[in-house]
Enzyme design. Structure first.
Site, PDB file in Angstrom:
ATOM      1  CE1 TYR A 131      -5.870   7.285  -9.985  1.00 31.04           C
ATOM      2  CE2 TYR A 131      -7.141   8.276  -8.202  1.00 31.04           C
ATOM      3  CZ  TYR A 131      -7.052   7.396  -9.265  1.00 31.04           C
ATOM      4  OH  TYR A 131      -8.133   6.628  -9.615  1.00 31.04           O
ATOM      5  CE  LYS A 158      -5.300   3.904  -8.784  1.00 32.85           C
ATOM      6  NZ  LYS A 158      -6.680   4.109  -8.275  1.00 32.85           N
ATOM      7  CB  ILE A 201      -4.009   0.889  -6.737  1.00 32.63           C
ATOM      8  CG1 ILE A 201      -2.799   1.332  -5.882  1.00 32.63           C
ATOM      9  CG2 ILE A 201      -5.310   1.336  -6.102  1.00 32.63           C
ATOM     10  CD1 ILE A 201      -2.602   2.826  -5.797  1.00 32.63           C
TER      11      ILE A 201
END
Length: 290
Positions: A131, A158, A201
């Site tokens: 992430y 992400k 996301i």
């Protein structure tokens, strides 16, 4: 499996500043048929304001709801051992993947970050996402570092760098057909999906799931006229987002629209004046629900 719009799920709190699992369940009921999956305990999940017991309670509640949608749990923290312990807890509960920000507070060298993820992929059997969130972590990872993470078994990313130049360097270096790329913002769906990205996301999808999914579907169907029309909703939300911190704004919109998610956690400001400000902004953006 990890494709589409994943809601970066907010965490509801009650008037006593405690995690409100009942309201969390209501939010999941509102969203579960509207989006493709969930990303929990991320930035919008108030992860930095939660203790480990609370994080486990939230994981339990999400899993109990049998969403039949993939769930990614962010477990990263400044303590690698704490992160790994929470990842194992989430894995044992049956979530689909875990995500780690690179270890933060200290400005680690990339060799140290790679070593950190090597340990993770050896001990975790479900997919592991890295992430990237430079504003929160304090540093970014080079594209060559991400390429090495792919080689050691990191499943996906992400990307919250909000940097298309970075993305283009990444997609020209890493095979995004094999490395699961999810953007951290719904605003970058079009350029990233055209080059192999799998979706986003999305924080906005807490409050307006249909609008974000409509944009995703328009791109998937190569309907650019529909895409341009649906993007107007995202642009309208962006204007409201400029009122302040995103977490209280999402709470306010949901509450104003009849989805009771309580309050954001202290010290976020959430009072009647703030609600009025958000309500007026919603009414000003006539294409949004108010």
């Amino acid at each position: 499996m990890f494709e589409g719009i994943f809601t970066s799920l907010i965490t509801p709190f009650n008037n006593e500043n405690k995690v409100d699992l009942f309201r969390l369940e209501n939010l999941l009921s509102f969203l579960k048929e509207k989006v493709h999956g969930f990303f929990i305990l991320g930035t919008y999940g108030s992860t930095a304001l939660l203790n480990e017991v609370e994080k486990k309670q939230i994981i339990d509640k999400v899993v109990e709801n049998k969403l039949n949608k993939p769930v990614i749990v962010h477990v990263g923290s400044s303590n690698p051992n704490t992160s790994l312990e929470l990842a194992k807890y989430a894995q044992n509960k049956g979530v689909d993947a875990v995500a780690f920000v690179p270890p933060y507070f200290y400005n680690y060298q990339e060799e140290e970050v790679i070593s950190y993820f090597q340990k993770i992929v050896k001990e975790i059997t479900i997919p592991v996402f890295v992430y990237l969130n430079p504003p929160r972590v304090g540093y970014n990872l080079s594209v060559s570092c991400v390429e090495q993470l792919v080689r050691i078994g990191v499943y996906g990313i992400k990307d919250t760098t909000n940097n298309l130049n970075y993305f283009y360097d990444l997609c020209s270096t890493v095979d995004l057909e094999k490395f699961n790329y999810l953007n951290g913002s719904e605003l970058y769906l079009n350029p990233t999906m055209l080059h192999g990205g799998k979706g986003a996301i999305s924080a906005m999808s807490n409050a307006f799931p249909e609008y974000v999914v409509d944009v995703y579907n328009a791109i998937k169907n190569a309907n650019m006229e529909d895409y341009k029309e649906k993007m107007n909703y995202l642009f309208a939300y962006r204007k409201i987002r400029k009122l302040g911190q995103g977490i209280p704004i999402i709470h306010a919109i949901l509450n104003l629209n009849g989805i009771n998610v309580g309050r954001p956690r202290f010290p976020f400001i959430y009072d009647e004046n703030f609600l009025i400000k958000v309500k007026n902004a919603l009414e000003g953006q006539k294409i949004l629900k108010s």
